[in-house]
Design a protein around this motif. Structure first.
Motif, short mmCIF file in Angstrom:
data_model
loop_
_atom_site.label_atom_id
_atom_site.label_comp_id
_atom_site.label_asym_id
_atom_site.label_seq_id
_atom_site.Cartn_x
_atom_site.Cartn_y
_atom_site.Cartn_z
N LYS A 45 -5.59 -6.79 0.32
CA LYS A 45 -4.38 -7.59 0.16
C LYS A 45 -3.14 -6.69 0.15
O LYS A 45 -3.24 -5.46 0.11
CB LYS A 45 -4.45 -8.42 -1.12
N MET A 46 -1.97 -7.32 0.17
CA MET A 46 -0.69 -6.63 0.06
C MET A 46 0.04 -7.19 -1.15
O MET A 46 0.30 -8.40 -1.22
CB MET A 46 0.16 -6.84 1.31
N LEU A 47 0.34 -6.34 -2.12
CA LEU A 47 1.06 -6.75 -3.32
C LEU A 47 2.52 -6.34 -3.18
O LEU A 47 2.82 -5.15 -3.00
CB LEU A 47 0.43 -6.09 -4.55
N VAL A 48 3.42 -7.30 -3.23
CA VAL A 48 4.86 -7.06 -3.06
C VAL A 48 5.55 -7.20 -4.41
O VAL A 48 5.55 -8.28 -5.01
CB VAL A 48 5.47 -8.04 -2.04
N VAL A 49 6.13 -6.11 -4.89
CA VAL A 49 6.77 -6.08 -6.20
C VAL A 49 8.27 -5.83 -6.02
O VAL A 49 8.67 -4.80 -5.46
CB VAL A 49 6.16 -4.98 -7.09
N GLY A 50 9.09 -6.76 -6.48
CA GLY A 50 10.54 -6.58 -6.38
C GLY A 50 11.25 -7.91 -6.32
O GLY A 50 10.67 -8.93 -5.95
N ASN A 51 12.51 -7.90 -6.71
CA ASN A 51 13.32 -9.11 -6.72
C ASN A 51 14.01 -9.33 -5.38
O ASN A 51 14.35 -8.38 -4.68
CB ASN A 51 14.39 -9.02 -7.81
N LYS A 52 14.26 -10.60 -5.05
CA LYS A 52 15.06 -10.93 -3.88
C LYS A 52 16.49 -10.48 -4.11
O LYS A 52 17.02 -10.58 -5.20
CB LYS A 52 15.05 -12.44 -3.63
N GLU A 78 -8.16 -7.14 -10.97
CA GLU A 78 -8.58 -8.48 -11.37
C GLU A 78 -7.36 -9.34 -11.72
O GLU A 78 -7.30 -10.52 -11.36
CB GLU A 78 -9.53 -8.40 -12.56
N GLU A 79 -6.38 -8.76 -12.41
CA GLU A 79 -5.20 -9.51 -12.82
C GLU A 79 -4.29 -9.88 -11.66
O GLU A 79 -3.77 -11.00 -11.59
CB GLU A 79 -4.40 -8.70 -13.84
N PHE A 80 -4.08 -8.94 -10.73
CA PHE A 80 -3.05 -9.14 -9.72
C PHE A 80 -3.57 -9.65 -8.38
O PHE A 80 -2.84 -10.33 -7.66
CB PHE A 80 -2.26 -7.85 -9.51
N PRO A 106 -8.98 -4.90 -3.47
CA PRO A 106 -8.13 -3.72 -3.28
C PRO A 106 -6.85 -4.14 -2.56
O PRO A 106 -6.83 -5.16 -1.86
CB PRO A 106 -8.98 -2.79 -2.42
N TYR A 107 -5.78 -3.36 -2.71
CA TYR A 107 -4.52 -3.80 -2.13
C TYR A 107 -3.61 -2.62 -1.79
O TYR A 107 -3.70 -1.54 -2.38
CB TYR A 107 -3.77 -4.73 -3.10
N PHE A 108 -2.76 -2.86 -0.81
CA PHE A 108 -1.62 -1.98 -0.55
C PHE A 108 -0.46 -2.48 -1.40
O PHE A 108 -0.39 -3.67 -1.74
CB PHE A 108 -1.25 -1.99 0.93
N LEU A 109 0.45 -1.58 -1.71
CA LEU A 109 1.55 -1.92 -2.61
C LEU A 109 2.89 -1.65 -1.95
O LEU A 109 3.09 -0.60 -1.32
CB LEU A 109 1.43 -1.07 -3.88
N TYR A 110 3.81 -2.61 -2.09
CA TYR A 110 5.22 -2.39 -1.76
C TYR A 110 6.01 -2.54 -3.05
O TYR A 110 5.80 -3.50 -3.81
CB TYR A 110 5.74 -3.40 -0.74
N VAL A 111 6.93 -1.61 -3.32
CA VAL A 111 7.80 -1.68 -4.49
C VAL A 111 9.25 -1.50 -4.04
O VAL A 111 9.58 -0.52 -3.36
CB VAL A 111 7.45 -0.59 -5.53
N GLY A 112 10.10 -2.43 -4.41
CA GLY A 112 11.52 -2.31 -4.07
C GLY A 112 12.17 -3.67 -3.97
O GLY A 112 11.49 -4.71 -3.94
N ARG A 125 -3.21 -13.27 2.18
CA ARG A 125 -3.55 -11.98 1.58
C ARG A 125 -2.32 -11.27 0.98
O ARG A 125 -2.44 -10.15 0.48
CB ARG A 125 -4.20 -11.06 2.61
N VAL A 126 -1.17 -11.90 1.08
CA VAL A 126 0.06 -11.30 0.54
C VAL A 126 0.39 -11.95 -0.80
O VAL A 126 0.42 -13.18 -0.92
CB VAL A 126 1.25 -11.48 1.51
N VAL A 127 0.61 -11.13 -1.81
CA VAL A 127 0.90 -11.61 -3.16
C VAL A 127 2.28 -11.11 -3.57
O VAL A 127 2.51 -9.91 -3.65
CB VAL A 127 -0.15 -11.10 -4.17
#
Length: 378
Positions: free
Chosen positions: A231-238, A190-192, A197-203, A257-259
């Motif tokens: 959706k696709m949740l992208v977590v990480g700094n440029k 709900e928050e993100f 539902p979502y796939f996750l990228y971290v890096g 769909r990309v966050v």
């Protein structure tokens, strides 16, 4: 023993892969060996939380080493003066870089040699510096540490370093990472992603993390499953080289769909792992791949690449894909979305695989390497 350490990547709120390795191993090592002295060498004001115990002394020396020209000044002029003044027995550098201008026994942690294979992924001056200096660092080192058997073989092959001079010290994940409850999953989604539902990228966002192909694969999967709310949740700094990522994003049909969420602290990161359909970590070069292990601890199934160190870290607990094949990545995303039994199986296998990696083991292996380096120098 007096152990001097390059701690310039201990940055409050910015502990990426190498910074995390530095933090977790030094925190344990300094506390486990109170009879020895440690000098932490920073290139800027530091956070008090990084002074882990009473046997740690800290010094700040300039210039701030964030460019190849400044690396030369910091490592070749400033570092030797500090090592001599303090009477260091060993110099440990967790971020690979050494000083060629000191006779103090030196131990770099060379995490990977990605720039040897993909030099254009780095900014010009960083590329030139690494290609010229890393072979010299490896040969200068009393011992070389690295974070996977893959990288060990790479260092042997490319730089001609004897196998007996290289030690493997695996990365790990913080013990804070744990599975999420059903209610935590609901709240996190709900928050993100507005409950989706979502796939996750971290890096970090840089070329070798292969976000371009991941975004293309996700777009293809969405076209094949347009009825799905995913959706696709992208977590990480440029970091650098993000132009191609931005272009790939603009070309997407399902870009809405990309966050992008930037950097998240450990608590939030654990939650987004725990609520994800799967981690999609399809980098085309890694020395280790910490997000794989973090996902295992969080009951998050993993899709990762079948190249470099990632099969070694993932074992049989992940779907392995060719990172250069968009259709193969897309198919793996579809399988994770539509085969709950596959997700369950991978989560169970992840529980076993993650037992191979702990920061306690890493810290002790690092300490043993420093003892060997001291003995080798006598």
């Amino acid at each position: 023993m007096k152990i001097a350490v390059n701690t310039r990547l201990l940055l409050k709120g910015k502990l990426e892969g190498i910074g995390r390795f530095t933090y977790e191993t030094l925190k344990r090592m300094t506390r486990n060996h109170p009879e020895h002295q440690f000098l932490f060498i920073f290139d800027r004001p530091y956070a008090p939380e990084f002074i882990f115990s009473d046997n740690v002394e800290a010094v700040v020396i300039g210039p701030q080493a964030r460019h190849p020209f400044l690396y030369l000044l910091w490592f070749e002029l400033s570092i030797p003066k500090v090592l001599k003044k303090w009477g260091a027995d060993v110099f440990l550098s967790p971020d690979s870089y050494l000083s060629l201008s000191t006779d103090v026994p030196s131990v770099p942690v060379i995490h990977d040699l990605n720039f040897e294979y993909y030099p254009k992924d780095l900014p010009f001056f960083a590329r030139q510096y690494n290609l010229k200096m890393f072979p010299q660092f490896a040969r200068k080192a009393t011992r070389v540490l690295t974070v996977s058997e893959y990288s060990k073989k790479d260092i042997q092959k490319l730089y001609g370093i004897p196998e007996t001079k290289i030690d493997v010290v695996y990365n790990a994940a913080k013990e804070d990472f744990r599975p999420s409850s059903a209610e935590e999953i609901r709240q996190t989604r709900e928050e993100f992603t507005g409950r989706s539902p979502y796939f996750l990228y971290v890096g970090a966002l840089n070329p070798r993390k292969n976000l371009v192909n991941l975004l293309r694969a996700f777009d293809l999967m969405c076209a094949l499953h347009s009825e799905e709310d995913i959706k696709m949740l992208v977590v990480g700094n440029k970091m650098f080289g993000t132009g191609a990522i931005e272009q790939a994003y603009k070309m997407m049909r399902f870009k809405d769909r990309v966050v992008f969420k930037g950097h998240l602290d450990t608590a939030k990161l654990n939650r987004v792992y725990g609520a994800a359909v799967a981690l999609a970590y399809v980098s085309y070069f890694e020395g280790f791949g910490i997000p794989i292990v973090e996902a295992f601890r969080s009951n998050c199934p993993v899709i990762t690449s079948n190249v470099t160190s990632m099969p070694e870290v993932a074992g049989d607990a992940a779907l392995l894909v060719d990172p250069f094949n968009v259709e193969e990545i897309s198919n793996a995303l579809s399988r994770m979305l539509n085969e709950p039994e596959l997700r369950t199986s991978l989560i169970e296998k992840g529980h076993k695989q993650v037992e191979k990696f702990s920061w306690d083991k890493s810290a002790e292996a690092l300490w043993e390497s420093l003892i060997k380096a001291k003995e080798d120098s006598l």
